[in-house]
Design a protein around this motif. Structure first.
Motif, mmCIF file in Angstrom:
data_model
loop_
_atom_site.group_PDB
_atom_site.id
_atom_site.type_symbol
_atom_site.label_atom_id
_atom_site.label_comp_id
_atom_site.label_asym_id
_atom_site.label_seq_id
_atom_site.Cartn_x
_atom_site.Cartn_y
_atom_site.Cartn_z
ATOM 1 N N VAL A 277 1.055 -1.261 -0.281
ATOM 2 C CA VAL A 277 0.062 -0.241 0.226
ATOM 3 C C VAL A 277 1.077 0.892 -0.144
ATOM 4 O O VAL A 277 0.662 2.446 -0.664
ATOM 5 N N ASN A 278 2.242 1.156 1.053
ATOM 6 C CA ASN A 278 3.096 1.924 1.172
ATOM 7 C C ASN A 278 3.565 2.884 -0.548
ATOM 8 O O ASN A 278 3.733 3.707 -0.984
ATOM 9 N N ALA A 279 4.085 1.642 -0.818
ATOM 10 C CA ALA A 279 4.708 1.465 -2.424
ATOM 11 C C ALA A 279 3.600 2.142 -4.063
ATOM 12 O O ALA A 279 3.845 3.056 -4.412
ATOM 13 N N VAL A 280 2.291 1.590 -4.033
ATOM 14 C CA VAL A 280 1.704 2.425 -4.658
ATOM 15 C C VAL A 280 1.264 4.202 -3.953
ATOM 16 O O VAL A 280 1.052 5.129 -4.752
ATOM 17 N N GLU A 281 1.299 4.127 -3.060
ATOM 18 C CA GLU A 281 1.191 6.079 -2.556
ATOM 19 C C GLU A 281 2.395 6.847 -2.572
ATOM 20 O O GLU A 281 1.377 7.537 -3.671
ATOM 21 N N ALA A 282 3.664 6.013 -2.611
ATOM 22 C CA ALA A 282 4.574 6.690 -3.231
ATOM 23 C C ALA A 282 4.661 6.940 -4.830
ATOM 24 O O ALA A 282 4.922 8.153 -4.772
ATOM 25 N N LYS A 283 4.046 5.823 -5.608
ATOM 26 C CA LYS A 283 3.783 5.928 -6.321
ATOM 27 C C LYS A 283 3.007 6.845 -7.287
ATOM 28 O O LYS A 283 2.921 8.055 -8.347
ATOM 29 N N PHE A 284 2.580 6.990 -6.831
ATOM 30 C CA PHE A 284 0.902 8.349 -6.802
ATOM 31 C C PHE A 284 0.805 9.040 -6.855
ATOM 32 O O PHE A 284 0.670 9.753 -7.291
ATOM 33 N N ARG A 285 1.199 9.783 -5.528
ATOM 34 C CA ARG A 285 2.214 11.168 -5.549
ATOM 35 C C ARG A 285 3.687 11.090 -5.856
ATOM 36 O O ARG A 285 3.332 13.071 -6.376
ATOM 37 N N GLU A 286 4.267 10.278 -6.546
ATOM 38 C CA GLU A 286 4.980 10.865 -7.543
ATOM 39 C C GLU A 286 4.196 11.481 -8.997
ATOM 40 O O GLU A 286 4.323 12.569 -9.603
ATOM 41 N N ARG A 287 3.310 10.484 -9.692
ATOM 42 C CA ARG A 287 2.764 10.895 -10.754
ATOM 43 C C ARG A 287 1.172 12.414 -10.417
ATOM 44 O O ARG A 287 2.144 12.125 -11.712
#
Length: 302
Positions: A277-287
């Motif tokens: 979940v944290n990994a997806v959130e990090a990628k989402f914030r970057e995008r």
């Protein structure tokens, strides 16, 4: 979502143009005794004040979150944009219509029409420059959408207001030019009075349209549908995600809040699930860097 647009540039273009135009209009209105010119001078003055309010709103919206305002002050821009719409309606529209109505019942001869026409022509050129600056920023956001569709769906209140103001100002200047020209050619001051009334009606209509759009943002619109689809597609494409179950968002000025409920793929342990979940959130914030607040909840069903 900002999309690379800079509303401050559009505001400064408009402020510089309207200040120069207002000074020239007041001078011409005093010399020529033109109702249309005075209506336009008041309109330009109101626009200068409006642009200062928009800059104030942008500044206030950048304050950091507090315990009383945990999601920040992003909606400050919507509040001040709505105030600007009210000013455009009252100070601009109602006064211009009143002044034209007054001149219609107590007509006065028009003096120095060539001066009035010259000032109005200068105003058309200056306002056209301001409109060009606004359209330049709008084009960074609207993509393939028409200007009307962008206006109806935009979440950028500053550009919506500046676009409405610039359009009203440009059309108002053209109306005033035609009214003064008709008065000069016919010798009948009725045309000048009718020009003032027409300008007032134009400003009232634009103010209502702008007010409707800003009111929707102020109440609490989600992100634009196109951006929403991009966000859902992006999360769904992540290897750790099975599918998106639910999506909620709220646009707050230049930033946004997004809440997602997702069905994650099996991870083996609770710790691994949290890491995913944290990994997806990090990628989402970057995008999507304009998303200031992101909440992602793993679940089996909505």
């Amino acid at each position: 979502m900002a999309g690379g647009a800079n509303p401050v540039k559009a505001i400064l273009y408009a402020l510089g143009a309207n200040f120069a135009i207002a000074i020239s209009k007041y001078f011409a209105a005093f010399v020529t005794n033109s109702g249309s010119m005075l209506a336009e001078a008041v309109h330009s003055t109101a626009d200068c004040g409006n642009q200062l309010l928009l800059l104030l709103g942008l500044k206030l919206s950048k304050r950091p979150p507090t315990s009383d305002y945990p999601l920040g002050y992003g909606k400050e821009t919507y509040f001040w944009s709505f105030i600007v719409a009210l000013m455009l309606f009252s100070v601009g529209g109602l006064f211009s219509a009143y002044e034209g109505w007054h001149k219609l019942h107590e007509p006065e001869p028009l003096g120095y029409p060539m001066l009035a026409l010259g000032v109005l022509l200068f105003g058309i050129v200056a306002e056209g420059f301001s409109m060009w600056g606004c359209i330049k920023e709008v084009n960074k956001l609207r993509g393939e959408d028409s200007l009307w569709r962008w206006f109806r769906t935009s979440r950028n209140s500053e550009l919506v207001v500046i676009f409405g103001e610039d359009l009203a100002a440009l059309l108002g200047l053209v109306l005033a030019f035609c009214a003064v020209l008709a008065t000069w050619v016919t010798g009948d001051p009725m045309w000048d009075a009718l020009g003032g009334i027409a300008i007032g009606v134009l400003l009232i209509v634009v103010a209502i349209l702008v007010g409707i759009e800003v009111k929707q943002m102020l109440v609490g619109q989600g992100v634009d549908d196109r951006i929403k689809k991009e966000m859902i597609d992006f999360v769904s494409s992540q290897p750790q995600v099975d599918r998106v179950l639910n999506f909620l968002s709220m646009q707050m000025g230049p930033e946004a809040m997004v809440a997602l409920k997702v069905k994650m793929k099996p991870a083996g342990t609770d710790t691994a699930l949290i890491d995913n979940v944290n990994a997806v959130e990090a990628k989402f914030r970057e995008r999507f860097p304009d998303v200031a607040f992101l909440f992602m909840e793993p679940d089996h069903h909505d």
